[in-house]
Scaffold this motif. Structure first.
Motif, mmCIF file in Angstrom:
data_model
loop_
_atom_site.group_PDB
_atom_site.id
_atom_site.type_symbol
_atom_site.label_atom_id
_atom_site.label_comp_id
_atom_site.label_asym_id
_atom_site.label_seq_id
_atom_site.Cartn_x
_atom_site.Cartn_y
_atom_site.Cartn_z
ATOM 1 N N ALA A 84 74.759 -9.680 61.554
ATOM 2 C CA ALA A 84 74.793 -9.524 62.264
ATOM 3 C C ALA A 84 75.647 -9.704 63.690
ATOM 4 N N LEU A 85 76.934 -9.461 64.242
ATOM 5 C CA LEU A 85 77.054 -9.666 66.072
ATOM 6 C C LEU A 85 77.049 -8.522 66.664
ATOM 7 N N GLN A 86 75.899 -9.083 67.899
ATOM 8 C CA GLN A 86 76.199 -8.354 68.572
ATOM 9 C C GLN A 86 76.982 -8.789 69.780
ATOM 10 N N SER A 87 77.026 -7.575 70.246
ATOM 11 C CA SER A 87 79.029 -7.864 71.254
ATOM 12 C C SER A 87 78.394 -6.857 72.964
ATOM 13 N N ASP A 88 78.413 -7.212 73.302
ATOM 14 C CA ASP A 88 78.066 -6.507 74.870
ATOM 15 C C ASP A 88 79.642 -5.857 75.545
ATOM 16 N N THR A 89 80.444 -5.919 74.711
ATOM 17 C CA THR A 89 81.633 -5.307 74.887
ATOM 18 C C THR A 89 82.188 -4.298 73.660
ATOM 19 N N PHE A 90 83.079 -2.807 73.757
ATOM 20 C CA PHE A 90 83.257 -2.651 71.975
ATOM 21 C C PHE A 90 84.508 -2.950 72.169
ATOM 22 N N GLY A 91 85.297 -3.432 72.576
ATOM 23 C CA GLY A 91 86.038 -4.336 72.942
ATOM 24 C C GLY A 91 85.889 -5.901 72.031
ATOM 25 N N GLY A 92 87.461 -6.363 71.702
ATOM 26 C CA GLY A 92 87.093 -7.300 70.777
ATOM 27 C C GLY A 92 87.995 -8.297 69.876
ATOM 28 N N TYR A 93 88.405 -9.109 69.126
ATOM 29 C CA TYR A 93 89.524 -9.228 68.760
ATOM 30 C C TYR A 93 88.457 -10.409 67.781
ATOM 31 N N ALA A 94 89.695 -9.979 66.074
ATOM 32 C CA ALA A 94 89.361 -11.800 65.776
ATOM 33 C C ALA A 94 90.771 -13.016 65.520
ATOM 34 N N LEU A 95 90.265 -13.066 65.471
ATOM 35 C CA LEU A 95 92.065 -14.705 64.825
ATOM 36 C C LEU A 95 91.602 -16.115 63.942
ATOM 37 N N LEU A 96 92.159 -15.380 62.980
ATOM 38 C CA LEU A 96 92.093 -16.130 62.145
ATOM 39 C C LEU A 96 92.997 -16.978 61.208
ATOM 40 N N ARG A 97 92.864 -18.053 61.467
ATOM 41 C CA ARG A 97 94.126 -18.856 61.049
ATOM 42 C C ARG A 97 93.986 -20.049 59.718
ATOM 43 N N SER A 98 95.152 -19.022 58.580
ATOM 44 C CA SER A 98 95.249 -20.098 57.700
ATOM 45 C C SER A 98 96.043 -20.874 57.411
#
Length: 453
Positions: free
Chosen positions: A143-157
């Motif tokens: 579980a990752l509790q955020s204080d905003t609705f928006g966000g993103y993940a940057l995944l480097r392969s």
């Protein structure tokens, strides 16, 4: 006694707008940085939130995000939790290699994932929770509790080399990532991947009146965070107020233009003045400013610290947030040579990377445009890295990397081109840095100007 100045009501209003607009640029930088990327995705590609936009080749200058890494493959997913939690399902390594970060809209780190993240390559189901979420999260999810609705993940392969075969393997591994609502966890729909490799994806910071349009979009769509409520009145002065339309007139837009330019000048001056060097006696600064890194790791809860000035500087240079700074990756940045002079694209420079760099994965050094902090436009190469098979080594194992407008004789494989009409900056990346790196047992020297050959 100084003679009192006399201001008309119009003068007072204009001065207040300008003054508060400058501060709004500095304060709002990470959120506007996020929105610029989000809007590029929505307008330049067919991708939508919860779909993955990726670059199907090593990044080139068509990717005009801030200080991106051209020696890995980028996969990005923007999420919105208004309708409920979102799962980012990271695959186990099994021969692949992924370094990833999940962040809020304000680019606060929620978790690091992948080989050097929380899961240490085992993979995991990371579920981002919206503000105020109180339901129990099922077993098997992080579980990752955020204080905003928006966000993103940057995944480097990551890849072993720039060969077509290795790039294809890296893409295939990256496409094992899954994104879906927690409500569909029993039978998630297939994740959509959109390739943006041929898109001019420009999210560089625009220091003009449009900055405030992006900022207004954030204010309208996100809840106020307690630590930032002091900005409510500041932004109201600019005509930015939750629940109300934002319609600055022509005069106000001119003030916004002027304020944004002033903010850029102030941020640039702070950047060039620098902060503590990583290697004593050099101009290599850590990509994470210690005061800011400490405050972010504490979620800005320390009562006597809220370094929004340094935050503004850093998010003109790059994006994303790293929870475990120095574990998965570590960055060094410089706009100067060993003599303290700004790097000029018309001159030629050499950086000698000593042998046996203490990294588990690889190191790289990249050229960026000093003004935009993006890859230099119209260049066919932006970096050199230790995962390149063609890199020439010296007899002692060290590597000389050259930067300049033309190729030094016999050094083409170790050369990164520069634009002779623009200044540039360098970023040295260490992926999987070892203890010796932080103990300074190994030292990266400054870049030095060399005579044109």
């Amino acid at each position: 006694m100084a003679e009192a100045q006399h201001f008309t009501p119009e003068d007072i209003e204009a001065r207040a707008i300008h003054r508060r607009a400058v501060e709004a640029v500095v304060w709002g930088m990470p959120a506007v940085n996020y929105d610029l990327m989000m809007q590029e995705m929505l307008t330049k590609t067919s991708a939508k939130p919860h779909q993955v936009v990726y670059w199907g080749r090593a990044l080139d200058w068509m990717n005009q995000t801030l200080t991106p890494n051209p020696d890995t493959l980028y996969f990005m997913v923007f999420f919105d939790t208004r309708q409920g939690p979102i799962v980012i399902d990271v695959p186990p390594a099994n021969g692949g290699s992924l370094n990833g970060n999940i962040v809020t809209l304000w680019q606060m780190p929620l978790e690091d994932v992948g080989l050097l993240g929380l899961d240490k390559g085992a993979g995991g189901k990371f579920v981002v929770l919206p503000p105020g979420y109180t339901d129990k999260v099922p077993e098997g999810y992080v579980a990752l509790q955020s204080d905003t609705f928006g966000g993103y993940a940057l995944l480097r392969s990551n890849f072993n080399s720039h060969s077509d075969e290795d790039i294809a393997k890296s893409i295939a591994y990256g496409k094992k990532v899954k994104v879906y609502p927690l409500s569909q966890a029993e039978n998630p729909s297939e994740t959509t991947f959109i390739d943006a490799q041929d898109v001019l994806f420009d999210s560089t910071i625009q220091f003009d009146a449009t900055f405030f349009e992006h900022l207004n979009r954030i204010i309208q769509s996100e809840p106020w965070i307690a630590r930032d409520r002091h900005m409510i009145d500041q932004l109201r002065t600019l005509g930015i107020e939750k629940g109300k339309s934002f319609k600055p007139d022509a005069q106000t837009r001119r003030i916004f233009d002027s304020a944004a330019v002033e903010a850029k000048a102030w941020l640039d001056a702070k950047y060039e003045a620098g902060w503590a060097s990583f290697f004593e006696g050099t101009y290599w600064r850590p990509g994470g400013i210690p005061e800011l890194a400490k405050a972010m790791s504490a979620n800005y809860t320390e009562m006597d610290s809220y370094p929004t000035d340094w935050r503004g500087v850093i998010y003109t240079l790059g994006y994303v947030g790293i929870k475990r700074l120095g574990v998965g990756q570590f960055y060094l940045l410089t706009p100067k040579d060993k003599d303290g002079e700004l790097l000029d694209g018309a001159d030629t420079y050499k950086l000698t990377v000593p042998a046996n760099a203490p990294v588990d994965q690889y190191w790289s050094v990249t050229v960026y445009d000093r003004q935009t902090h993006a890859l230099v436009r119209n260049m066919n190469r932006a970096s050199r890295a230790s995962n390149s098979n063609e890199l020439q080594k010296n007899t002692d194992g060290s590597v000389d990397i050259y930067f300049g407008p033309s190729t030094p004789p016999g050094k083409e494989t170790n050369w990164v081109p520069t634009d002779p009409l623009r200044e540039f900056e360098l970023m040295f990346r260490a992926y999987g840095p070892k203890r010796e790196f932080f103990d300074k047992a190994w030292v990266l020297p400054d870049v030095e100007k060399v005579a044109a050959q």
